[in-house]
Design an enzyme around this catalytic site. Structure first.
Site, PDB file in Angstrom:
ATOM      1  N   MET A 128      -3.472  -1.385  -4.121  1.00 48.02           N
ATOM      2  CA  MET A 128      -4.212  -2.370  -5.006  1.00 48.02           C
ATOM      3  C   MET A 128      -3.312  -3.459  -5.188  1.00 48.02           C
ATOM      4  O   MET A 128      -1.884  -3.536  -4.908  1.00 48.02           O
ATOM      5  CB  MET A 128      -4.519  -1.528  -6.373  1.00 48.02           C
ATOM      6  CG  MET A 128      -5.519  -0.736  -6.313  1.00 48.02           C
ATOM      7  SD  MET A 128      -6.156   0.036  -7.774  1.00 48.02           S
ATOM      8  CE  MET A 128      -7.821   0.536  -7.534  1.00 48.02           C
TER       9      MET A 128
ATOM     10  N   ASP B  49      -0.883  -3.333 -11.620  1.00 51.87           N
ATOM     11  CA  ASP B  49      -0.607  -4.495 -10.961  1.00 51.87           C
ATOM     12  C   ASP B  49       0.744  -5.230 -11.410  1.00 51.87           C
ATOM     13  O   ASP B  49       1.189  -5.794 -10.564  1.00 51.87           O
ATOM     14  CB  ASP B  49      -1.703  -5.515 -10.708  1.00 51.87           C
ATOM     15  CG  ASP B  49      -3.028  -4.863  -9.971  1.00 51.87           C
ATOM     16  OD1 ASP B  49      -2.965  -3.880  -9.485  1.00 51.87           O
ATOM     17  OD2 ASP B  49      -4.046  -5.649 -10.098  1.00 51.87           O
TER      18      ASP B  49
ATOM     19  N   ARG C 187      -4.821   2.667  12.711  1.00 52.98           N
ATOM     20  CA  ARG C 187      -5.660   3.475  12.021  1.00 52.98           C
ATOM     21  C   ARG C 187      -5.118   2.859  10.387  1.00 52.98           C
ATOM     22  O   ARG C 187      -4.200   2.439  10.140  1.00 52.98           O
ATOM     23  CB  ARG C 187      -4.936   4.975  12.070  1.00 52.98           C
ATOM     24  CG  ARG C 187      -5.114   5.694  13.416  1.00 52.98           C
ATOM     25  CD  ARG C 187      -6.552   5.971  13.412  1.00 52.98           C
ATOM     26  NE  ARG C 187      -6.923   6.864  14.344  1.00 52.98           N
ATOM     27  CZ  ARG C 187      -7.225   6.390  15.653  1.00 52.98           C
ATOM     28  NH1 ARG C 187      -7.286   5.080  15.991  1.00 52.98           N
ATOM     29  NH2 ARG C 187      -7.599   7.253  16.753  1.00 52.98           N
TER      30      ARG C 187
END
Ligand code: F6P
Length: 366
Positions: free
Chosen positions: A185, A143, A283
């Site tokens: 993430m 991250d 989608r």
């Protein structure tokens, strides 16, 4: 007799962990005065009876810098200060096992410990350092949310994986004239999302630092279709928040896991768009742990190897209580106590926010 160094990896895994381990092991072999051991599954290897530790010999560490994961395993349930213990009635509580652990580390003859891990692991390092353990930290997170280092290894690999996936979604979005939402993430920081959105050329990028409104996303979608461009690509960080501050995730049922298990914001946004009668097909793709797996890109191998060598240098210099850091293109170190104070989040005045807005990218805030 050689001195003994204990190495462990804690928290979520990250491409580059093995390169750090190899860097430490090779530097120690070159030095000649140390042998390096690994504790299996962070501190759990020491706490287990019998202990689970492994000598990191040449044959164990040779060539591992190209491999994903960690050869000494990891866990996010291994805080020795708050260790999950199951009671006779089946319920769980936590116990401070740090004294017992420090005693075992001393009895096993270890001189020092290198803890490779993110903010949670480094908070543990600092607490153990304050209790007298000779410990060095190495930062780790895909991250990139640690403020004491400009970059963490694993981040570039995650961005590469996400960008490759994004590129694939662009061609299918274009074929079907669809809106594609790709979830990446990023619990507290939107670095992966922001870099991927710029590398891929997204129309919308949603990050934890900038709360978004569904109506603003619809505005951007309509603007794009009006221009005759028949598809829209959105990148959203798992920790992105609506204006109300809501996060999308589930309470973890894993014993000792306190974090909310994030995931699902892409589907949440899809539903909201559909409820608002978005006329275009939507989608979603959730990349999840693919961003953490597999071989690290060259840059991460280099950064991780350099951090491993630096960690060993810090042990030799007895700079305990320090964490390796990459600042201004130099490998250096900072006090762990300072490193765990702040998160490295995306500020509104970061140059990449300006770049993105100048490209016409929407953050869902206007
Ligand atoms: O901290 C890194 C991270 O990748 C976060 O972005 C994510 O929320 C978390 O790990 C998930 O970790 P795990 O599935 O191992 O609990």
């Amino acid at each position: 007799m050689k001195k003994k160094l204990l190495v462990l990896t804690g928290g979520g895994d990250c491409p580059g962990l093995n390169a750090v381990i190899r860097g430490i092991a090779k530097a120690a072999r070159s030095n000649g005065n140390w042998e390096v051991w690994g504790s299996i599954e962070a501190f759990n290897g020491i706490l287990k009876d019998p202990v689970e530790i492994v000598k990191l010999t040449r044959s164990k560490t040779s060539g591992i810098h190209v491999k994903g994961g960690t050869i000494i395993k990891t866990t996010n349930r291994g805080n020795p200060l708050d260790f999950p213990v199951q009671l006779d009635d089946g319920t769980w509580t936590t116990k401070d096992l740090s004294e017992e652990m420090a005693r075992k580390i001393a009895e096993l003859g270890f001189e020092a410990v290198v803890n490779i891990g993110g903010d949670g692991s480094q908070a543990i390092s600092q607490a153990l350092f304050k209790r007298g353990l000779k410990i060095i930290g190495v930062p780790k997170t895909i991250d990139n949310d640690l403020s004491a280092t400009d970059l963490t290894f694993g981040f570039s690999t995650a961005v590469q994986i996400a960008t490759e996936s994004f590129d694939r979604l662009v061609t299918t979005a274009s074929s079907h004239s669809r809106v594609m939402i790709m979830e990446v993430m990023g619990r507290d920081a939107g670095w992966i999302a922001l870099h991927t959105a710029i590398a891929g050329g997204a129309e919308v990028c949603l990050i934890p630092e900038i709360p978004f409104k569904i109506d603003n996303i619809i505005k951007r979608i309509n603007k794009r279709y009006k221009k005759g461009k028949g598809f829209v690509n959105i990148v959203v960080a798992e920790g992105a928040k609506m204006e109300s501050g809501e996060l999308v995730g589930e309470k973890s049922l894993d014993a000792g896991e306190k974090h909310l298990k994030l995931g699902g914001i892409a589907n949440y946004i899809r539903k909201k768009l559909e409820e608002k009668d978005c006329v275009y097909q939507v989608r979603t793709t959730i990349l999840g742990h693919t961003q953490r797996g597999g071989t690290p890109v060259a840059f991460d191998r280099i950064l991780a190897t350099a951090m491993g060598v630096k960690a060993f240098d810090l042990v030799e210099e007895e700079k305990y209580g320090h964490m390796v850091s990459f600042k201004n293109n130099e490998i250096t170190s900072v006090l762990i106590a300072d490193a765990i104070k702040d998160y490295n989040v995306v500020n509104q005045d970061h140059y990449l926010i300006h770049v993105a807005r100048s490209l016409g990218m929407s953050f869902g805030d206007e």
